[in-house]
Motif scaffolding. Sequence first.
Motif, PDB file in Angstrom:
ATOM      1  N   SER A   1     -47.848  88.379  83.349  1.00  0.00           N
ATOM      2  CA  SER A   1     -46.264  88.029  83.040  1.00  0.00           C
ATOM      3  C   SER A   1     -45.675  89.692  83.517  1.00  0.00           C
ATOM      4  O   SER A   1     -44.158  89.947  83.757  1.00  0.00           O
ATOM      5  CB  SER A   1     -45.644  87.023  82.493  1.00  0.00           C
ATOM      6  OG  SER A   1     -45.757  87.968  81.254  1.00  0.00           O
ATOM      7  N   TYR A   2     -46.413  91.008  82.294  1.00  0.00           N
ATOM      8  CA  TYR A   2     -45.726  92.173  82.725  1.00  0.00           C
ATOM      9  C   TYR A   2     -46.443  92.816  83.974  1.00  0.00           C
ATOM     10  O   TYR A   2     -45.322  93.812  83.401  1.00  0.00           O
ATOM     11  CB  TYR A   2     -46.302  92.855  81.324  1.00  0.00           C
ATOM     12  CG  TYR A   2     -46.119  92.254  79.746  1.00  0.00           C
ATOM     13  CD1 TYR A   2     -44.458  91.833  80.054  1.00  0.00           C
ATOM     14  CD2 TYR A   2     -46.497  92.624  79.346  1.00  0.00           C
ATOM     15  CE1 TYR A   2     -44.173  91.635  78.667  1.00  0.00           C
ATOM     16  CE2 TYR A   2     -46.314  90.944  77.420  1.00  0.00           C
ATOM     17  CZ  TYR A   2     -44.988  90.939  77.890  1.00  0.00           C
ATOM     18  OH  TYR A   2     -44.329  90.583  76.329  1.00  0.00           O
ATOM     19  N   ALA A   3     -46.945  92.106  84.713  1.00  0.00           N
ATOM     20  CA  ALA A   3     -47.322  93.290  85.595  1.00  0.00           C
ATOM     21  C   ALA A   3     -46.215  92.472  86.990  1.00  0.00           C
ATOM     22  O   ALA A   3     -45.239  92.155  86.944  1.00  0.00           O
ATOM     23  CB  ALA A   3     -48.384  92.503  86.380  1.00  0.00           C
ATOM     24  N   GLY A   4     -45.911  93.893  88.154  1.00  0.00           N
ATOM     25  CA  GLY A   4     -45.792  94.027  89.295  1.00  0.00           C
ATOM     26  C   GLY A   4     -45.819  92.561  90.004  1.00  0.00           C
ATOM     27  O   GLY A   4     -46.141  91.839  90.099  1.00  0.00           O
ATOM     28  N   VAL A   5     -44.933  92.813  91.231  1.00  0.00           N
ATOM     29  CA  VAL A   5     -44.924  91.874  92.217  1.00  0.00           C
ATOM     30  C   VAL A   5     -46.796  92.010  93.124  1.00  0.00           C
ATOM     31  O   VAL A   5     -47.047  90.298  93.244  1.00  0.00           O
ATOM     32  CB  VAL A   5     -44.598  91.798  93.420  1.00  0.00           C
ATOM     33  CG1 VAL A   5     -44.339  91.802  94.604  1.00  0.00           C
ATOM     34  CG2 VAL A   5     -42.944  92.793  92.384  1.00  0.00           C
ATOM     35  N   GLU A   6     -47.079  93.262  92.932  1.00  0.00           N
ATOM     36  CA  GLU A   6     -48.773  93.336  93.054  1.00  0.00           C
ATOM     37  C   GLU A   6     -49.743  92.686  92.388  1.00  0.00           C
ATOM     38  O   GLU A   6     -50.954  93.176  92.246  1.00  0.00           O
ATOM     39  CB  GLU A   6     -48.829  94.021  93.831  1.00  0.00           C
ATOM     40  CG  GLU A   6     -47.863  95.342  94.963  1.00  0.00           C
ATOM     41  CD  GLU A   6     -48.322  96.263  95.462  1.00  0.00           C
ATOM     42  OE1 GLU A   6     -49.058  96.635  94.932  1.00  0.00           O
ATOM     43  OE2 GLU A   6     -47.538  96.289  96.760  1.00  0.00           O
ATOM     44  N   GLY A   7     -48.784  92.085  91.395  1.00  0.00           N
ATOM     45  CA  GLY A   7     -50.403  92.203  89.940  1.00  0.00           C
ATOM     46  C   GLY A   7     -50.900  93.580  89.320  1.00  0.00           C
ATOM     47  O   GLY A   7     -51.793  92.704  88.862  1.00  0.00           O
ATOM     48  N   VAL A   8     -50.306  94.427  89.245  1.00  0.00           N
ATOM     49  CA  VAL A   8     -50.545  95.190  88.866  1.00  0.00           C
ATOM     50  C   VAL A   8     -49.645  96.532  87.590  1.00  0.00           C
ATOM     51  O   VAL A   8     -48.025  95.944  87.804  1.00  0.00           O
ATOM     52  CB  VAL A   8     -50.911  96.610  89.861  1.00  0.00           C
ATOM     53  CG1 VAL A   8     -52.654  96.057  90.311  1.00  0.00           C
ATOM     54  CG2 VAL A   8     -50.105  96.984  90.323  1.00  0.00           C
ATOM     55  N   TRP A   9     -49.998  97.081  86.719  1.00  0.00           N
ATOM     56  CA  TRP A   9     -49.218  97.559  86.640  1.00  0.00           C
ATOM     57  C   TRP A   9     -48.446  99.130  86.545  1.00  0.00           C
ATOM     58  O   TRP A   9     -48.855 100.106  87.984  1.00  0.00           O
ATOM     59  CB  TRP A   9     -50.162  98.614  84.900  1.00  0.00           C
ATOM     60  CG  TRP A   9     -48.245  99.127  84.175  1.00  0.00           C
ATOM     61  CD1 TRP A   9     -48.691 100.852  84.457  1.00  0.00           C
ATOM     62  CD2 TRP A   9     -47.507  98.947  83.199  1.00  0.00           C
ATOM     63  NE1 TRP A   9     -47.604 100.929  82.915  1.00  0.00           N
ATOM     64  CE2 TRP A   9     -47.328  99.603  82.582  1.00  0.00           C
ATOM     65  CE3 TRP A   9     -47.014  97.509  82.717  1.00  0.00           C
ATOM     66  CZ2 TRP A   9     -46.054  99.923  81.644  1.00  0.00           C
ATOM     67  CZ3 TRP A   9     -46.145  97.197  82.163  1.00  0.00           C
ATOM     68  CH2 TRP A   9     -45.559  98.606  81.515  1.00  0.00           C
ATOM     69  N   ASN A  10     -46.533  98.442  86.988  1.00  0.00           N
ATOM     70  CA  ASN A  10     -45.957  99.593  87.540  1.00  0.00           C
ATOM     71  C   ASN A  10     -45.756 100.451  86.504  1.00  0.00           C
ATOM     72  O   ASN A  10     -45.066 100.642  85.424  1.00  0.00           O
ATOM     73  CB  ASN A  10     -44.500  99.105  87.802  1.00  0.00           C
ATOM     74  CG  ASN A  10     -44.777  97.961  88.886  1.00  0.00           C
ATOM     75  OD1 ASN A  10     -46.092  98.428  89.754  1.00  0.00           O
ATOM     76  ND2 ASN A  10     -43.808  96.736  89.011  1.00  0.00           N
ATOM     77  N   GLU A  11     -46.270 102.224  87.038  1.00  0.00           N
ATOM     78  CA  GLU A  11     -45.923 102.773  85.890  1.00  0.00           C
ATOM     79  C   GLU A  11     -44.753 103.603  85.841  1.00  0.00           C
ATOM     80  O   GLU A  11     -43.301 104.185  86.609  1.00  0.00           O
ATOM     81  CB  GLU A  11     -47.088 104.252  86.556  1.00  0.00           C
ATOM     82  CG  GLU A  11     -48.614 103.944  86.542  1.00  0.00           C
ATOM     83  CD  GLU A  11     -49.341 104.995  86.788  1.00  0.00           C
ATOM     84  OE1 GLU A  11     -49.208 106.174  86.694  1.00  0.00           O
ATOM     85  OE2 GLU A  11     -50.984 104.869  86.412  1.00  0.00           O
ATOM     86  N   VAL A  12     -44.657 103.532  84.940  1.00  0.00           N
ATOM     87  CA  VAL A  12     -43.547 104.098  83.897  1.00  0.00           C
ATOM     88  C   VAL A  12     -42.431 105.147  84.324  1.00  0.00           C
ATOM     89  O   VAL A  12     -44.077 106.398  84.238  1.00  0.00           O
ATOM     90  CB  VAL A  12     -42.956 103.794  82.937  1.00  0.00           C
ATOM     91  CG1 VAL A  12     -43.927 104.438  81.924  1.00  0.00           C
ATOM     92  CG2 VAL A  12     -41.574 104.273  82.170  1.00  0.00           C
ATOM     93  N   THR A  13     -42.241 105.643  84.759  1.00  0.00           N
ATOM     94  CA  THR A  13     -40.938 107.769  84.815  1.00  0.00           C
ATOM     95  C   THR A  13     -40.673 107.991  84.317  1.00  0.00           C
ATOM     96  O   THR A  13     -40.240 107.131  83.316  1.00  0.00           O
ATOM     97  CB  THR A  13     -41.153 107.503  86.425  1.00  0.00           C
ATOM     98  OG1 THR A  13     -39.524 106.960  86.600  1.00  0.00           O
ATOM     99  CG2 THR A  13     -42.044 107.409  88.114  1.00  0.00           C
TER     100      THR A  13
END
Length: 560
Positions: free
Chosen positions: A107-119
């Motif tokens: 549930s913490y992943a993005g739309v593509e199922g991976v982690w969206n790296e924070v900038t």
Amino acid sequence: MDDHQGMHCVEEDALDAELLQAQVQTEELEEEEEDDEMDCDLEPRRASEGRPLGLDLGSVRRAVRLTTSVMLREIDFFMLFFTQAIVADICGFTNRQGWELVLNRASYAGVEGVWNEVTPDEFYRFMGLLIYMGFHVLPDMHRYWGTKSLQGSWARSFMSRDRFKALLAALHVVDPATEDNQDHLKKLRYLMDHLKQKCQELFQPNQNLAIDERMVKSKGRSGLKQFMKGKPTRWGFKLWVIATSDSGYTLDFNVYTGSRDGRVTDLATKVVEALIQPYKDQGYNLWMDNFYTSPALMVTLRQIGINACGTCRINRKKFPEEFKDVKTWERKTDRGDMRWCRVEDGILVIQWKDTRAVTCLSNFHNANDSTNVTRLVKKDATWSSLVVRQPAVISDYNKHMGGVDRSDQMISSYNVLQKTQKWWKTLFFHFIDIAVVNSFLLFQEWQHSQAGDKHRLADYSHITFRENLSRQLAGLDIHASSPSHSLKPVASSFHVTHTPELQKSANNCWLCYRKSRIQRKTKFACMAPECNGKRFCIVQSRNCFRAWHSAECDQFRAEA
């Protein structure tokens, strides 16, 4: 040997001009050094580094690469503490934790199922949202993104609710590879050391400093939690804090981790010596309460060039025996009476009768200095004013002791504290509060130094600073319109093509549990791709299947 051709007359004139300019600069530098020496003779106990008191404008300009003396924004002062370098490091640590997190919690992943790296920009928005939640308080976090009347706020202008929860879960402020398992504060050490360094680097305090403890409220489970009877916050993390008496600027702090290696002897003395170390032999006045003050500590502080004063308990070692009959002395004296003596190394011990007896120790006061104060007294059901004599020791203590309390008041008014199961995140939130309050005080100091600026604000409050800071961290315009929430359009086929199907086994009704957390078993399910087999009640008293597929449950579908 080559012949020397000599200089052209134009070159000679240019060289003479350069030498003359260098000579003038040298003479000016020598005059400045002489003036500095004269100042040191007049004030031999000023700061050893020669830094000007108050805001260090040079450090500020270097930190933000400022070349002109213009009014800076609130975010510029906040970024003096949470610099771009430290935020970039925190983003790296958080991203490393985020990749591990999505393996266990999709549930913490993005739309593509991976982690969206924070900038860094997104992390600044994250801190801006925390600051905003501090002065716009709602009962729980989900209401900041609510769609019902009286719910909702500007939170969705910062980031989505799911992204905020993901960042909060993956937050990490140290490099796991460098954590010291022997350090009880290993989860915070990197950021804490950075923040403490910045607090001291950017501000040179005036003459009066105060040391006191501070409690950071926490209901979580942690071996570092402490209990302090009589404090507004009785359970939480205890911090030893040194702050300026006039403004409440936090100069340094240490988190108390308890007596891990057995009982610590003379804890108060060790706390004071650790916090006062950068300010010894500079003529500072230190003010403390009776937890720290003792005759032995007063002697130690005097030896390292610190003027100290504080209230004292009569059971301290080397406290004069003739002054321990304080209860008997109270009954026999009138308001305004006092007695004093000198103990080891000339330390002044003074007792003064107000409503009750007050005992103070000082290593630099004169016992005969006094002032007059007015007290209201009741006699024969009539109130009247009474002027009594008050020793200067007591008067100065009341004036300068409240530095840490002043800082606590500003922090507690709009703190960013959020509920969390990780004890170290509670202290991370508190570190943001320290940075916000200190940057606010530096901003005020900057305004005072720019008195000739026509854009200088006359009355600038703490809440105004937090509003502007939160707005700037999010990149919002000051006149931006309130964000409107529009539900996702639902295709008309959604309400007509879904049909209930009877299953062999019964499971909980999805809508009943969503609404009221009641477990009601049902065999009816909707197998459409949008519903993914959710179970719904279809009985005479209620039809959850029909309610779910109608517009009244659009909100629940948006949250699903």
